[in-house]
Write an enzyme that holds these catalytic residues in place. Structure first.
Site, PDB file in Angstrom:
ATOM      1  N   CYS A  21      36.524  43.410  27.510  1.00  0.00           N
ATOM      2  CA  CYS A  21      37.637  42.466  27.436  1.00  0.00           C
ATOM      3  C   CYS A  21      37.171  41.069  27.859  1.00  0.00           C
ATOM      4  CB  CYS A  21      38.782  42.928  28.335  1.00  0.00           C
ATOM      5  SG  CYS A  21      40.138  41.737  28.451  1.00  0.00           S
ATOM      6  N   LYS A  48      45.302  54.044  28.722  1.00  0.00           N
ATOM      7  CA  LYS A  48      45.423  53.589  30.103  1.00  0.00           C
ATOM      8  C   LYS A  48      45.875  54.728  31.017  1.00  0.00           C
ATOM      9  CE  LYS A  48      46.689  48.922  28.574  1.00  0.00           C
ATOM     10  NZ  LYS A  48      46.948  49.219  27.149  1.00  0.00           N
ATOM     11  N   VAL A  61      44.332  43.958  31.859  1.00  0.00           N
ATOM     12  CA  VAL A  61      43.225  43.709  32.767  1.00  0.00           C
ATOM     13  C   VAL A  61      42.833  42.237  32.646  1.00  0.00           C
ATOM     14  CG1 VAL A  61      42.329  46.065  32.724  1.00  0.00           C
ATOM     15  CG2 VAL A  61      41.529  44.437  31.000  1.00  0.00           C
ATOM     16  N   GLU A  74      45.979  38.411  36.345  1.00  0.00           N
ATOM     17  CA  GLU A  74      45.676  37.280  35.470  1.00  0.00           C
ATOM     18  C   GLU A  74      44.258  36.756  35.738  1.00  0.00           C
ATOM     19  OE1 GLU A  74      47.335  36.599  32.900  1.00  0.00           O
ATOM     20  OE2 GLU A  74      49.215  37.621  33.355  1.00  0.00           O
ATOM     21  N   SER A  75      43.490  36.633  34.661  1.00  0.00           N
ATOM     22  CA  SER A  75      42.066  36.334  34.773  1.00  0.00           C
ATOM     23  C   SER A  75      41.779  34.986  35.422  1.00  0.00           C
ATOM     24  CB  SER A  75      41.415  36.413  33.395  1.00  0.00           C
ATOM     25  OG  SER A  75      41.980  35.474  32.499  1.00  0.00           O
TER      26      SER A  75
END
Length: 235
Positions: A21, A48, A61, A74-75
């Site tokens: 991802c 999942k 993710v 949140e990235s």
């Protein structure tokens, strides 16, 4: 590992991620560079775990459980958390103006590049595809201009945003730059090898040599195959 409800590692950070991802790779790279003690729990995005909604109700993710039990998601939040929590990593400059300029660069990349990568692939007719490809190229030209301005500000010979030091400018963008290979394969898109994109090519040549890039890079064939699901003809 202790887990009354969901798995996590005691006394260190637990990062719920997926190696393929591009959003999760932001957090993976930030934690790697900052040398944050952590355990990665891989989440299969096609299947999942039943417990994952307890970590992130959005079922996305990355997600992070801190040693105190706080959950963060949140990235971009997680990469900035790593920079703030571990300032010796120098993922963010100490000067407020320089931090703002870096965040603007990430925002420009996030708003001009990422949507048009996916838009180019999702296009359902030639007109739409060409419009998204043109927007993607325009966005890359804008990114090129931001790099030129940044290097004029800082001087020196380095080719990363901060010169010779990797930062959140790279952490938060390079996994998506890696996806351009899929747009090239599926939509015939290429970044011209011309002066107006020279800074972009110089930057890419620099960050692709970084261990923080190669450690988490999805290989080209895998990226091409992974992004095929967004191409309508492939569905």
């Amino acid at each position: 590992m202790s887990s009354p409800a969901y798995p996590y590692e005691e006394n260190i950070y637990t990062l719920y991620s997926n190696a393929n991802c591009p959003f999760a790779q932001r957090a993976l790279r930030a934690f790697y560079i900052a040398q944050v003690p952590h355990k990665v729990i891989e989440i299969d995005l096609t299947n999942k775990p039943d417990w994952y909604h307890l970590v992130n109700p959005q079922l996305k993710v990355p997600a992070l459980r801190t040693p105190s039990g706080t959950i963060l998601i949140e990235s971009l939040v997680l990469s900035e958390f790593a920079a703030d929590q571990f300032p010796d990593s120098h993922l963010l400059p100490s000067d407020a103006t320089e931090r703002a300029q870096l965040r603007l660069f990430v925002e420009i990349f996030s708003s001009r590049i990422i949507p048009n990568i996916f838009g180019s692939l999702r296009g359902t007719n030639a007109k739409e595809i060409e419009e998204k490809k043109a927007a993607l190229l325009a966005g890359l030209k804008e990114v090129n201009g931001e790099l030129v301005k940044q290097w004029e500000r800082i001087g020196g010979d380095g080719a990363l945003w901060l010169g010779d030091k990797v930062s959140l400018a790279e952490v938060n963008t390079v996994s998506f730059y890696n996806l351009l290979v899929a747009v090239e394969h599926h939509r015939g898109f290429a970044v011209p090898d011309t002066d107006e994109f020279a800074a972009l090519h110089r930057w890419a040549a620099a960050f692709t040599k970084l261990p923080a890039y190669t450690e988490f890079k999805v290989d080209d064939d895998q990226a091409i195959n992974k992004m095929k699901k967004f191409v309508p003809e492939a569905n």
